[in-house]
Design a protein around this motif. Structure first.
Motif, PDB file in Angstrom:
ATOM      1  N   ARG A 272       0.828  -1.205   0.000  1.00  0.00           N
ATOM      2  CA  ARG A 272       0.000   0.000   0.000  1.00  0.00           C
ATOM      3  C   ARG A 272       0.863   1.255   0.000  1.00  0.00           C
ATOM      4  N   VAL A 273       1.929   1.242   0.773  1.00  0.00           N
ATOM      5  CA  VAL A 273       2.820   2.407   0.820  1.00  0.00           C
ATOM      6  C   VAL A 273       3.558   2.559  -0.502  1.00  0.00           C
ATOM      7  N   VAL A 274       4.069   1.453  -1.032  1.00  0.00           N
ATOM      8  CA  VAL A 274       4.782   1.501  -2.312  1.00  0.00           C
ATOM      9  C   VAL A 274       3.866   2.022  -3.414  1.00  0.00           C
ATOM     10  N   GLN A 275       2.636   1.560  -3.442  1.00  0.00           N
ATOM     11  CA  GLN A 275       1.711   2.001  -4.483  1.00  0.00           C
ATOM     12  C   GLN A 275       1.290   3.450  -4.292  1.00  0.00           C
ATOM     13  N   ALA A 276       1.256   3.910  -3.048  1.00  0.00           N
ATOM     14  CA  ALA A 276       0.948   5.320  -2.806  1.00  0.00           C
ATOM     15  C   ALA A 276       2.038   6.206  -3.396  1.00  0.00           C
ATOM     16  N   LEU A 277       3.304   5.830  -3.171  1.00  0.00           N
ATOM     17  CA  LEU A 277       4.395   6.600  -3.758  1.00  0.00           C
ATOM     18  C   LEU A 277       4.378   6.489  -5.277  1.00  0.00           C
ATOM     19  N   THR A 278       4.069   5.308  -5.794  1.00  0.00           N
ATOM     20  CA  THR A 278       3.985   5.106  -7.239  1.00  0.00           C
ATOM     21  C   THR A 278       2.969   6.057  -7.858  1.00  0.00           C
ATOM     22  N   LYS A 279       1.820   6.202  -7.214  1.00  0.00           N
ATOM     23  CA  LYS A 279       0.780   7.083  -7.731  1.00  0.00           C
ATOM     24  C   LYS A 279       1.241   8.533  -7.731  1.00  0.00           C
ATOM     25  N   LEU A 280       1.874   8.965  -6.641  1.00  0.00           N
ATOM     26  CA  LEU A 280       2.365  10.337  -6.583  1.00  0.00           C
ATOM     27  C   LEU A 280       3.414  10.585  -7.650  1.00  0.00           C
ATOM     28  N   LYS A 281       4.347   9.644  -7.806  1.00  0.00           N
ATOM     29  CA  LYS A 281       5.423   9.827  -8.772  1.00  0.00           C
ATOM     30  C   LYS A 281       4.891   9.891 -10.198  1.00  0.00           C
ATOM     31  N   SER A 282       3.752   9.265 -10.469  1.00  0.00           N
ATOM     32  CA  SER A 282       3.192   9.328 -11.813  1.00  0.00           C
ATOM     33  C   SER A 282       2.823  10.761 -12.196  1.00  0.00           C
ATOM     34  N   TYR A 283       2.601  11.614 -11.199  1.00  0.00           N
ATOM     35  CA  TYR A 283       2.317  13.024 -11.449  1.00  0.00           C
ATOM     36  C   TYR A 283       3.590  13.868 -11.471  1.00  0.00           C
ATOM     37  N   LEU A 284       4.675  13.363 -10.902  1.00  0.00           N
ATOM     38  CA  LEU A 284       5.859  14.186 -10.680  1.00  0.00           C
ATOM     39  C   LEU A 284       6.989  13.960 -11.677  1.00  0.00           C
ATOM     40  N   ASP A 285       7.153  12.740 -12.171  1.00  0.00           N
ATOM     41  CA  ASP A 285       8.304  12.485 -13.039  1.00  0.00           C
ATOM     42  C   ASP A 285       7.994  11.369 -14.024  1.00  0.00           C
ATOM     43  N   TYR A 286       8.885  11.222 -14.992  1.00  0.00           N
ATOM     44  CA  TYR A 286       8.787  10.157 -15.986  1.00  0.00           C
ATOM     45  C   TYR A 286       9.874   9.106 -15.788  1.00  0.00           C
ATOM     46  N   GLY A 287      10.454   9.112 -14.606  1.00  0.00           N
ATOM     47  CA  GLY A 287      11.448   8.097 -14.302  1.00  0.00           C
ATOM     48  C   GLY A 287      12.851   8.494 -14.710  1.00  0.00           C
ATOM     49  N   THR A 288      13.803   7.740 -14.191  1.00  0.00           N
ATOM     50  CA  THR A 288      15.207   7.933 -14.547  1.00  0.00           C
ATOM     51  C   THR A 288      15.413   7.615 -16.028  1.00  0.00           C
ATOM     52  N   PHE A 289      16.375   8.286 -16.652  1.00  0.00           N
ATOM     53  CA  PHE A 289      16.738   8.038 -18.043  1.00  0.00           C
ATOM     54  C   PHE A 289      16.821   6.532 -18.273  1.00  0.00           C
ATOM     55  N   GLN A 290      16.110   6.058 -19.316  1.00  0.00           N
ATOM     56  CA  GLN A 290      15.959   4.612 -19.487  1.00  0.00           C
ATOM     57  C   GLN A 290      17.276   3.860 -19.638  1.00  0.00           C
ATOM     58  N   PRO A 291      18.294   4.381 -20.329  1.00  0.00           N
ATOM     59  CA  PRO A 291      19.564   3.659 -20.364  1.00  0.00           C
ATOM     60  C   PRO A 291      20.157   3.425 -18.980  1.00  0.00           C
ATOM     61  N   ILE A 292      19.938   4.347 -18.033  1.00  0.00           N
ATOM     62  CA  ILE A 292      20.405   4.125 -16.668  1.00  0.00           C
ATOM     63  C   ILE A 292      19.642   2.969 -16.044  1.00  0.00           C
TER      64      ILE A 292
END
Length: 409
Positions: A272-292
């Protein structure tokens, strides 16, 4: 800010000298920047300053990580936005690492999310766990973001002292007895930066039991999961039976794999905590550069023994520092974990305070360390050495100290 009409009908600009910026207004001066500025000035003046202050790993990242990064970066398909929660293969690699290293099973889809380093992960995690009117329990002295991330979320912080041999769990119990409403979050990190305190699985089990009984979220920053010496094995909080009921853990490649600049971190544990952060991050960023992300995946899968090589370097440097300072008359306890040494300011110089003492080490000994006062309550009276120079440079630092501090025994 623009305000009304100026001469000739144009808008007039009002200076922002008194603008009330949010969240940063109450931040104290960052004392580490004082030491850094002195270091820069001394080097510009031609002095050979040995920098054992900022904990910035100097050990190269695994060669396979570098090769895979270059290969993936040449593929234009990887130049697009990636996934904020992490590509599936990377999350699976993290789950495999926890199974291999700690015998902990993780669901890569529900119990793992990537973060842009642990600092970003912890800061945004506090946003989903805390708000105004809430509070968190945090050890002090501590890595500064552990103290300030809850404050950035608008919450209060109950700082539990770690100095004087005080047990953190006892401090947590006291905090829960004395405060209402009760804290919602406990933030901790063992092996601990800066004090280097270490705990065993039995102690971690007691902390998890306390968190479950009090319906609090336990957040463990496991930055030094592999940085340990003399046979000590740091426990993951998730090794405790039932820990997933209340606990999450931050894990990164920064120290274990010497990949600090890559910003490859993860939050694992309670779904539940991991998914809560996942949901927030979906609004904040597009993730680390994919090659990394691709390079991190290959590193976890194929270079899983690299932390042992890194650890051997830090162990050797720890011994070199403690041995050399002992000979110089500055007796320092050897840490069992982290890439740091937490040293009391020598008695003849203690009245100076850690900041002034650290400034003197730069000007008189050409040595940069971190003043303990910058790590919060309980940090005064100490300085922190980072093991980021080789043994020869460390020996030179000790010789400089011996010459600069004549009152050492």
């Amino acid at each position: 800010m623009w305000e009304g009409q100026g001469r000739g009908g144009s808008l007039a600009f009002v200076a922002l000298d008194d603008y009330p910026f949010r969240r940063i207004t109450g931040l104290p001066p960052y004392v580490f920047s004082i030491i850094n500025d002195l270091k820069v000035d001394a080097r510009r003046a031609g002095h050979d300053v040995i920098d054992l202050g900022f904990g910035n790993p100097d050990i190269p990242s695994p060669e396979i990580a570098v090769e895979k990064l270059a290969e993936a970066a040449r593929n234009s398909r990887n130049h697009r936005y990636s996934s904020s929660k992490g590509i599936p293969k990377l999350r699976q690699a993290v789950a495999d690492h926890y199974r291999r290293r700690f015998n902990v099973e993780l669901d890569p889809d529900q119990e793992v999310v990537t973060t842009i380093g642990a600092k970003e992960g912890l800061s945004h995690l506090m946003w989903v766990l805390l708000g105004p009117g809430d509070s968190a329990v945090v050890p002090t002295p501590s890595y500064p973001i552990h103290i300030y991330a809850p404050l950035f979320a608008g919450a209060e912080v109950q700082q539990v002292r770690l100095d004087g041999g005080r047990d953190f769990l006892e401090g947590c119990i006291d905090a829960f007895k004395s405060q209402w409403p009760r804290p919602r979050v406990i933030v901790c990190s063992f092996p601990h930066n800066p004090t280097t305190q270490c705990v065993d699985l039995a102690w971690m089990t007691r902390l998890v039991e306390f968190a479950r009984e009090n319906e609090v979220v336990l957040v463990h920053d496991f930055a030094y999961s592999d940085t340990a010496f003399d046979g000590y094995q740091p426990p993951s909080v998730l090794q405790v039976p039932g820990a997933k009921d209340c606990s999450v853990e931050l894990f990164t490649l920064t120290k274990s794999f010497s990949m600090a600049g890559w910003r490859a971190g993860f939050l694992v544990g309670n779904a539940r905590v991991v998914q809560a952060l996942t949901k927030l991050k979906s609004y904040l960023d597009y993730g680390t550069f994919q090659p990394i992300q691709i390079a991190a995946t290959v590193t976890l899968n194929e270079a899983y023994d690299y932390p042992k090589q890194v650890n051997e370097v830090y162990s050797s440097r720890r011994d070199a520092l403690c041995d050399a300072m002992d000979r110089a008359g500055w007796v320092i306890e050897r840490p069992k974990g982290t890439m740091f040494v937490w040293a009391p300011v020598p008695e003849p110089y203690r009245e100076m305070g850690s900041l002034e003492f650290s400034k003197m080490l730069i000007t008189e000994a050409n040595l940069a360390v971190s003043p303990g006062v910058g790590f919060g309550l309980g940090g005064e009276g100490y300085v922190r050495f980072a093991l980021i120079e080789n043994e020869q440079r460390i020996a030179q630092a000790a010789r400089n100290v011996r010459r600069a501090l004549p009152e050492l025994a």
